[in-house]
Design a protein around this motif. Sequence first.
Motif, PDB file in Angstrom:
ATOM      1  N   SER A   1       0.731  -1.122   0.038  1.00 47.31           N
ATOM      2  CA  SER A   1      -0.075   0.003   0.074  1.00 47.31           C
ATOM      3  C   SER A   1       0.822   1.186  -0.115  1.00 47.31           C
ATOM      4  O   SER A   1       2.041   1.211   0.414  1.00 47.31           O
ATOM      5  CB  SER A   1      -1.118   0.076   1.174  1.00 47.31           C
ATOM      6  N   CYS A   2       0.406   2.203  -0.491  1.00 41.34           N
ATOM      7  CA  CYS A   2       0.836   3.624  -0.624  1.00 41.34           C
ATOM      8  C   CYS A   2       1.271   4.011   0.641  1.00 41.34           C
ATOM      9  O   CYS A   2       0.703   4.182   1.815  1.00 41.34           O
ATOM     10  CB  CYS A   2      -0.113   4.603  -1.061  1.00 41.34           C
ATOM     11  N   ILE A   3       2.788   4.509   0.989  1.00 32.84           N
ATOM     12  CA  ILE A   3       3.095   4.999   2.031  1.00 32.84           C
ATOM     13  C   ILE A   3       3.356   6.578   2.150  1.00 32.84           C
ATOM     14  O   ILE A   3       4.040   7.098   2.983  1.00 32.84           O
ATOM     15  CB  ILE A   3       4.567   4.523   2.347  1.00 32.84           C
ATOM     16  N   HIS A   4       2.630   7.138   1.053  1.00 35.00           N
ATOM     17  CA  HIS A   4       2.505   8.637   1.158  1.00 35.00           C
ATOM     18  C   HIS A   4       3.749   9.399   1.085  1.00 35.00           C
ATOM     19  O   HIS A   4       4.154  10.405   1.695  1.00 35.00           O
ATOM     20  CB  HIS A   4       1.701   9.082   2.355  1.00 35.00           C
ATOM     21  N   CYS A   5       4.959   8.540   0.286  1.00 35.42           N
ATOM     22  CA  CYS A   5       6.047   9.382   0.456  1.00 35.42           C
ATOM     23  C   CYS A   5       6.449  10.620  -0.519  1.00 35.42           C
ATOM     24  O   CYS A   5       7.403  11.110  -0.196  1.00 35.42           O
ATOM     25  CB  CYS A   5       7.230   7.913   0.041  1.00 35.42           C
ATOM     26  N   GLY A   6       5.688  10.670  -1.546  1.00 37.69           N
ATOM     27  CA  GLY A   6       5.498  11.666  -2.242  1.00 37.69           C
ATOM     28  C   GLY A   6       6.805  11.796  -3.293  1.00 37.69           C
ATOM     29  O   GLY A   6       6.911  12.730  -4.191  1.00 37.69           O
ATOM     30  N   ARG A   7       7.219  10.492  -3.562  1.00 36.56           N
ATOM     31  CA  ARG A   7       8.249  10.332  -4.681  1.00 36.56           C
ATOM     32  C   ARG A   7       7.573  10.543  -5.932  1.00 36.56           C
ATOM     33  O   ARG A   7       8.204  10.898  -6.897  1.00 36.56           O
ATOM     34  CB  ARG A   7       8.858   8.982  -4.404  1.00 36.56           C
ATOM     35  N   CYS A   8       6.310   9.806  -6.081  1.00 37.25           N
ATOM     36  CA  CYS A   8       5.573  10.006  -7.579  1.00 37.25           C
ATOM     37  C   CYS A   8       5.587  11.396  -7.968  1.00 37.25           C
ATOM     38  O   CYS A   8       5.692  11.918  -8.973  1.00 37.25           O
ATOM     39  CB  CYS A   8       4.393   9.033  -7.266  1.00 37.25           C
ATOM     40  N   ALA A   9       4.816  12.260  -6.776  1.00 38.48           N
ATOM     41  CA  ALA A   9       4.743  13.651  -7.286  1.00 38.48           C
ATOM     42  C   ALA A   9       6.165  14.482  -7.701  1.00 38.48           C
ATOM     43  O   ALA A   9       5.992  15.350  -8.497  1.00 38.48           O
ATOM     44  CB  ALA A   9       3.935  14.349  -5.949  1.00 38.48           C
ATOM     45  N   GLU A  10       6.979  14.043  -6.885  1.00 40.75           N
ATOM     46  CA  GLU A  10       8.183  14.708  -7.233  1.00 40.75           C
ATOM     47  C   GLU A  10       8.895  14.519  -8.561  1.00 40.75           C
ATOM     48  O   GLU A  10       9.643  14.996  -9.133  1.00 40.75           O
ATOM     49  CB  GLU A  10       9.265  14.326  -5.959  1.00 40.75           C
ATOM     50  N   ALA A  11       8.667  13.280  -8.878  1.00 37.54           N
ATOM     51  CA  ALA A  11       8.937  12.613  -9.984  1.00 37.54           C
ATOM     52  C   ALA A  11       8.423  13.149 -11.173  1.00 37.54           C
ATOM     53  O   ALA A  11       8.901  13.219 -12.451  1.00 37.54           O
ATOM     54  CB  ALA A  11       9.169  11.071 -10.043  1.00 37.54           C
ATOM     55  N   CYS A  12       7.040  13.594 -11.125  1.00 38.41           N
ATOM     56  CA  CYS A  12       6.142  14.030 -12.193  1.00 38.41           C
ATOM     57  C   CYS A  12       6.641  15.175 -12.963  1.00 38.41           C
ATOM     58  O   CYS A  12       6.756  16.223 -12.336  1.00 38.41           O
ATOM     59  CB  CYS A  12       4.895  13.918 -11.871  1.00 38.41           C
ATOM     60  N   PRO A  13       6.975  14.776 -14.263  1.00 38.01           N
ATOM     61  CA  PRO A  13       7.457  16.166 -14.898  1.00 38.01           C
ATOM     62  C   PRO A  13       6.176  17.294 -15.064  1.00 38.01           C
ATOM     63  O   PRO A  13       6.600  18.509 -15.231  1.00 38.01           O
ATOM     64  CB  PRO A  13       7.836  15.747 -16.321  1.00 38.01           C
ATOM     65  N   HIS A  14       5.057  16.949 -14.781  1.00 39.13           N
ATOM     66  CA  HIS A  14       3.965  17.683 -14.897  1.00 39.13           C
ATOM     67  C   HIS A  14       3.429  18.332 -13.538  1.00 39.13           C
ATOM     68  O   HIS A  14       2.282  19.002 -13.602  1.00 39.13           O
ATOM     69  CB  HIS A  14       2.931  17.327 -15.698  1.00 39.13           C
ATOM     70  N   LEU A  15       4.524  17.891 -12.539  1.00 36.02           N
ATOM     71  CA  LEU A  15       3.838  18.298 -11.240  1.00 36.02           C
ATOM     72  C   LEU A  15       2.596  18.042 -10.939  1.00 36.02           C
ATOM     73  O   LEU A  15       1.979  18.873 -10.186  1.00 36.02           O
ATOM     74  CB  LEU A  15       4.231  19.806 -10.962  1.00 36.02           C
ATOM     75  N   LEU A  16       2.435  16.854 -11.178  1.00 34.98           N
ATOM     76  CA  LEU A  16       0.920  16.172 -10.820  1.00 34.98           C
ATOM     77  C   LEU A  16       1.012  15.245  -9.600  1.00 34.98           C
ATOM     78  O   LEU A  16       2.165  15.150  -9.188  1.00 34.98           O
ATOM     79  CB  LEU A  16       0.358  15.219 -12.080  1.00 34.98           C
ATOM     80  N   LYS A  17       0.014  14.832  -9.256  1.00 30.21           N
ATOM     81  CA  LYS A  17       0.106  14.019  -8.030  1.00 30.21           C
ATOM     82  C   LYS A  17      -0.624  12.681  -8.159  1.00 30.21           C
ATOM     83  O   LYS A  17      -1.566  12.445  -8.031  1.00 30.21           O
ATOM     84  CB  LYS A  17      -0.664  14.719  -6.791  1.00 30.21           C
ATOM     85  N   PRO A  18       0.360  11.850  -9.090  1.00 28.04           N
ATOM     86  CA  PRO A  18      -0.073  10.528  -9.257  1.00 28.04           C
ATOM     87  C   PRO A  18      -0.854   9.664  -8.218  1.00 28.04           C
ATOM     88  O   PRO A  18      -1.726   8.730  -8.771  1.00 28.04           O
ATOM     89  CB  PRO A  18       1.070   9.747  -9.905  1.00 28.04           C
ATOM     90  N   LEU A  19      -0.298   9.660  -7.086  1.00 28.38           N
ATOM     91  CA  LEU A  19      -1.105   8.769  -6.139  1.00 28.38           C
ATOM     92  C   LEU A  19      -2.428   9.034  -5.928  1.00 28.38           C
ATOM     93  O   LEU A  19      -3.223   8.138  -5.764  1.00 28.38           O
ATOM     94  CB  LEU A  19      -0.154   9.061  -4.903  1.00 28.38           C
ATOM     95  N   LEU A  20      -2.977  10.476  -6.106  1.00 31.45           N
ATOM     96  CA  LEU A  20      -4.404  10.757  -6.126  1.00 31.45           C
ATOM     97  C   LEU A  20      -5.239   9.993  -7.174  1.00 31.45           C
ATOM     98  O   LEU A  20      -6.449   9.508  -6.854  1.00 31.45           O
ATOM     99  CB  LEU A  20      -4.551  12.267  -6.181  1.00 31.45           C
ATOM    100  N   TYR A  21      -4.401   9.688  -8.353  1.00 30.82           N
ATOM    101  CA  TYR A  21      -5.551   9.051  -9.299  1.00 30.82           C
ATOM    102  C   TYR A  21      -5.668   7.677  -9.054  1.00 30.82           C
ATOM    103  O   TYR A  21      -6.838   7.245  -9.208  1.00 30.82           O
ATOM    104  CB  TYR A  21      -4.645   9.083 -10.716  1.00 30.82           C
ATOM    105  N   SER A  22      -4.640   7.168  -8.578  1.00 27.20           N
ATOM    106  CA  SER A  22      -4.672   5.640  -8.313  1.00 27.20           C
ATOM    107  C   SER A  22      -5.636   5.510  -7.205  1.00 27.20           C
ATOM    108  O   SER A  22      -6.483   4.592  -7.093  1.00 27.20           O
ATOM    109  CB  SER A  22      -3.103   4.944  -8.028  1.00 27.20           C
ATOM    110  N   ASN A  23      -5.256   6.320  -5.972  1.00 27.54           N
ATOM    111  CA  ASN A  23      -6.471   6.341  -4.853  1.00 27.54           C
ATOM    112  C   ASN A  23      -7.767   6.244  -5.212  1.00 27.54           C
ATOM    113  O   ASN A  23      -8.658   5.918  -4.738  1.00 27.54           O
ATOM    114  CB  ASN A  23      -6.043   7.318  -3.787  1.00 27.54           C
ATOM    115  N   SER A  24      -7.982   7.174  -6.006  1.00 30.86           N
ATOM    116  CA  SER A  24      -9.361   7.781  -6.675  1.00 30.86           C
ATOM    117  C   SER A  24     -10.167   6.531  -7.269  1.00 30.86           C
ATOM    118  O   SER A  24     -11.280   6.388  -7.264  1.00 30.86           O
ATOM    119  CB  SER A  24      -9.471   8.764  -7.707  1.00 30.86           C
ATOM    120  N   LEU A  25      -9.188   5.595  -7.795  1.00 22.96           N
ATOM    121  CA  LEU A  25      -9.897   4.541  -8.588  1.00 22.96           C
ATOM    122  C   LEU A  25     -10.537   3.438  -7.628  1.00 22.96           C
ATOM    123  O   LEU A  25     -11.280   2.712  -8.046  1.00 22.96           O
ATOM    124  CB  LEU A  25      -8.742   3.890  -9.714  1.00 22.96           C
ATOM    125  N   GLU A  26     -10.072   3.748  -6.437  1.00 21.34           N
ATOM    126  CA  GLU A  26     -10.797   2.785  -5.474  1.00 21.34           C
ATOM    127  C   GLU A  26     -12.234   3.082  -4.909  1.00 21.34           C
ATOM    128  O   GLU A  26     -12.916   2.397  -4.175  1.00 21.34           O
ATOM    129  CB  GLU A  26      -9.932   2.569  -4.113  1.00 21.34           C
TER     130      GLU A  26
END
Lengths: 447, 313
Positions: free
Chosen positions: A363-388
């Motif tokens: 499960s997601c540990i909310h580390c923020g790495r995905c958001a930091e990596a995103c070139p468009h400064l998006l928050k990818p974890l939110l999309y995946s969370n929303s699918l649930e």
Amino acid sequence: MFGIRYIGNTHIPHFKRTASLASIDLPTPKSVLVPMLQHIGAPAAPIVQPGDTVEIGQKIAEAAGYVSSPIYAPICGTVDKFEEYLRPDGRKVQAIRINWNGEVKFHHSVQPKDIYSLDDLITAARESGVVGLGGAGFPLAVKLDVLRKNAIDTVILNGAECEPYITSDTRTMIDRADDVRQGVELLIRTAPAVKKYIIGIEKNKPEAIKTMRETFKDLSCVTVKALPQRYPQGAEKVLIYNTVRRVVPEGKLPSDVNVLVLNITSMAVLAKYCRTGMPLVRKSVTLDGSAVASPKNIKAPIGTSIKEIIEFGGGTTGEVGKILLGGPMMGSAVASADEPITKTTGAITILSKEDVQLPNETSCIHCGRCAEACPHLLKPLLYSNSLELTDKEEKMKILDKNKIMLCVECGSCSFVCPAGRPLVLNNKIAKSEYRAYTEEMKKKGGM
Amino acid sequence: MENLIVSSSPHIHSRATTRNIMRDVVIALLPATVAAIVLFGFKAALMIAVCVASAILSEFFFSLIAKKKQTIGDLSAVVTGLLLALNLSTKVELWQCMLGSMFAIIIVKCVFGGLGKNFANPAITGRIFLVIAFGAVAGGAHTVFTPEISAGATPLEIIKSGSGTLPSLFNMLIGNRGGAIGETCAIALIIGFVYLLCRKVISWHIPVVFVGTVFVLSLIVKQDLTIALYEVLGGGLLIGAIFMATDYVTSPMGRLAKVIFAFGCGVITVLIRFWGSYPEGVSFAILFMNILSPYIEKIHIIKPLGGIKNVKK
Ligand code: SF4
Ligand code: SF4
């Protein structure tokens, strides 16, 4: 402290082992399979029949519309039959099988083209069959069309090549510097409104940077910009931001901020077409990856099977897990090595079984790495969370607010996630759900 | 070349995994763990063993009984148990250690759905549970090097009550003072901090802003540089700011949000220390900000590149 100078934030391995290897020619294969859809847009319409004899550079399919591209015979031989070809993206298209007749002859239509105006150049681009060779396959002619508006003031030539392994654009810049220069000269001659040409290259290719600087020494309107080696430097909007600091707004095109981005190899091929009349029939591909015995750059006719290129390149080592058309970040996995290479193939990457083990999803540990990596400064974890979520309205609200459609599927977020979540796959799912939802809303007249 | 795997891009992944991150945190805590055992003796070693073991076992049995996927392999229970032990003083009984550990893992983490779903840091909440249930847990213990009873009071208690002698600043740095077993040795904690920074496990924002806020506010309130230094080195500020406030799950993402979060932690810590009924406020401050964390994250929205304002419909 909070500012960002360059966007694109991910360090990925480069493995540019083939950067110093010039392409070697593959001997003509016994047969090729040429799909009618190798670009974005409408599939090309065949103009040959089974049994016809064709020669190298002869047109075998006509562009079927504005956004489309003609296709030429890559080898001499006989048209065997029309086959059905399943693209890696799941679309079924027609493909022409040509068997080699032992000859190597150019068709009589292969003649130099004179370019006097922008119209000539765009026509040549259309006829050359060149599409965005960087990956997506957008017809070059359609891209150049925006120059007619006279609003474009900057042209960026994309030589970033940020995916691991691939070095085909790097080799273009080193081996075909003259073609690149001619391509730029054609633009300078026919599009006087363009003030500036920028060649963007990642810093890890010093030889390419040096060669390009040397080549354009005397042209003051051309700058060669060395970019930090951060993935995805070559993504269009990222490149635009990092070179000219302009932001392409959501739902808009680079031309809306007066920029045109062209793949550097596309321009070299177009220049060669104008000089010799030889359309796009061969492609230089990088054969590399953890399961490749000896990495190489190989030039092969379009339609050659992946298998043949691998065998010519020296085969594989160890257990093969995946064969990719393209690089490991954005390339697509093929189901069989019998599939052909197309106009947009820049690399064949073969990864060992060991390397492609999917990470264990936790499960997601909310580390923020995905958001930091995103070139468009998006928050990818939110999309995946929303699918649930089961509440559709709520889900769509989150996707809408967090700009799911800006995602360019570059792969950075999945790459860095320590929890091994399939973020990119989830983004694709979320995007298609969002798209369907907005369509539906439009139909209802609600939006 | 049969049986090719076909799946969605990307086809490679970085080596960072939850388990590796947790392992790095454990490694970063090693200097403090060693210091705890050297300074506070065998009892400290026992406490650490009991806390870690009961944390792991609690998670193991919870997963077993609740029929969930076994997650002890991610090492987060080890981190929780170790952090809890380091935040207790040798005055705490071993059975209390066990109870605190079980509370942290089962009630704070597992019941909410496991790692990632908890709203508060398990180790902090475990400690607070012990503070409330059994009274003071940090004070009253002295190191093996200064056996006088008066040395058992923590520097913060001494400042608050105004009686007793403060240990020298040198003793503060090496940890020869009263307090929880893992919080006293500033040098060991800072080594851990540097390690976490080098391994890019955490960014500097939360620890530096948290400690900085406490320092500056203490200086303003007390008008005394030495006292301000004792405020930073005494109590559980360093271990809290470096290892507990930086917990991914319970702190916000984004640099500005992190700064706001850490600033809030610092302010509450100082309020409790100078005006509250407890001499120490780090745990309460972190717990309070844990609860606010999701809201801080919402206030500070990073504008996507190319994002346009949503038009109100
Ligand atoms: S959300 Fe999209 S654009 Fe951002 S890192 Fe992930 S794949 Fe790339
Ligand atoms: S990188 Fe993975 S674990 Fe970290 S916040 Fe993003 S989704 Fe969660």
